[in-house]
Scaffold this motif. Sequence first.
Motif, short mmCIF file in Angstrom:
data_model
loop_
_atom_site.label_atom_id
_atom_site.label_comp_id
_atom_site.label_asym_id
_atom_site.label_seq_id
_atom_site.Cartn_x
_atom_site.Cartn_y
_atom_site.Cartn_z
N GLU A 31 61.37 16.78 33.92
CA GLU A 31 62.37 16.45 32.90
C GLU A 31 61.80 16.54 31.50
OE1 GLU A 31 65.93 15.41 33.12
OE2 GLU A 31 65.38 16.71 34.79
N ARG A 32 60.55 16.14 31.33
CA ARG A 32 59.93 16.20 30.01
C ARG A 32 59.94 17.63 29.49
NH1 ARG A 32 55.25 17.57 27.50
NH2 ARG A 32 54.57 16.26 25.79
N ASP A 33 59.53 18.57 30.34
CA ASP A 33 59.50 19.98 29.91
C ASP A 33 60.89 20.49 29.58
OD1 ASP A 33 56.74 20.03 30.20
OD2 ASP A 33 56.83 20.83 32.24
N ARG A 34 61.88 20.07 30.37
CA ARG A 34 63.26 20.50 30.13
C ARG A 34 63.78 19.94 28.81
NH1 ARG A 34 68.69 19.26 31.57
NH2 ARG A 34 68.13 17.14 32.13
N ILE A 35 63.51 18.67 28.54
CA ILE A 35 63.95 18.04 27.29
C ILE A 35 63.21 18.65 26.10
CG2 ILE A 35 64.04 15.87 25.99
CD1 ILE A 35 64.24 14.47 28.81
N LYS A 36 61.91 18.88 26.26
CA LYS A 36 61.11 19.47 25.19
C LYS A 36 61.61 20.87 24.85
CE LYS A 36 56.42 20.61 23.82
NZ LYS A 36 55.05 20.80 24.24
N ALA A 37 61.92 21.68 25.87
CA ALA A 37 62.43 23.03 25.65
C ALA A 37 63.76 22.98 24.90
CB ALA A 37 62.59 23.77 26.97
N PHE A 38 64.62 22.03 25.26
CA PHE A 38 65.90 21.89 24.57
C PHE A 38 65.68 21.52 23.11
CE2 PHE A 38 69.52 19.51 23.03
CZ PHE A 38 70.57 20.36 23.34
N ALA A 39 64.80 20.54 22.87
CA ALA A 39 64.50 20.11 21.50
C ALA A 39 63.96 21.27 20.67
CB ALA A 39 63.51 18.95 21.52
N GLU A 40 63.03 22.02 21.23
CA GLU A 40 62.46 23.15 20.52
C GLU A 40 63.51 24.22 20.23
OE1 GLU A 40 59.10 24.20 22.96
OE2 GLU A 40 57.84 22.67 22.04
N GLY A 41 64.46 24.38 21.15
CA GLY A 41 65.57 25.30 20.93
C GLY A 41 66.44 24.89 19.75
N GLN A 42 66.42 23.60 19.44
CA GLN A 42 67.16 23.06 18.30
C GLN A 42 66.29 23.04 17.04
OE1 GLN A 42 70.51 21.98 18.69
NE2 GLN A 42 70.17 23.03 20.63
N LEU A 46 59.80 17.13 20.16
CA LEU A 46 60.29 16.19 21.16
C LEU A 46 60.46 14.81 20.54
CD1 LEU A 46 61.07 15.58 24.06
CD2 LEU A 46 58.65 15.34 24.61
N ASN A 47 59.51 14.40 19.72
CA ASN A 47 59.58 13.10 19.07
C ASN A 47 60.79 12.99 18.14
OD1 ASN A 47 58.21 10.48 18.58
ND2 ASN A 47 58.14 11.24 16.48
N SER A 48 61.00 13.98 17.28
CA SER A 48 62.13 13.89 16.35
C SER A 48 63.46 13.98 17.10
CB SER A 48 62.04 14.96 15.26
OG SER A 48 62.19 16.25 15.80
N PHE A 49 63.52 14.77 18.16
CA PHE A 49 64.74 14.85 18.97
C PHE A 49 65.07 13.48 19.57
CE2 PHE A 49 66.72 15.38 23.15
CZ PHE A 49 67.92 15.96 22.77
N CYS A 50 64.07 12.82 20.14
CA CYS A 50 64.30 11.50 20.75
C CYS A 50 64.71 10.48 19.71
CB CYS A 50 63.05 11.04 21.50
SG CYS A 50 62.71 11.99 22.99
#
Length: 64
Positions: A31-42, A46-50
Amino acid sequence: MAKVYESTLKAKKKWERENYDALGVRVKKGERDRIKAFAEGQGKSLNSFCKEAICSAMGEKPEN
């Protein structure tokens, strides 16, 4: 690469302890990698997305 001195690292850690709180979040494997990839796509870390997601859920504007 520039040499980082132990005293510099110690000072940085001290400053972070005095100025920030840490918040840990546990997610299932992968899940971390999936969330990180989504954040980077934006275009976000990961920290700023959260932080933005938490502020949004609380109805607040995130700090920069």
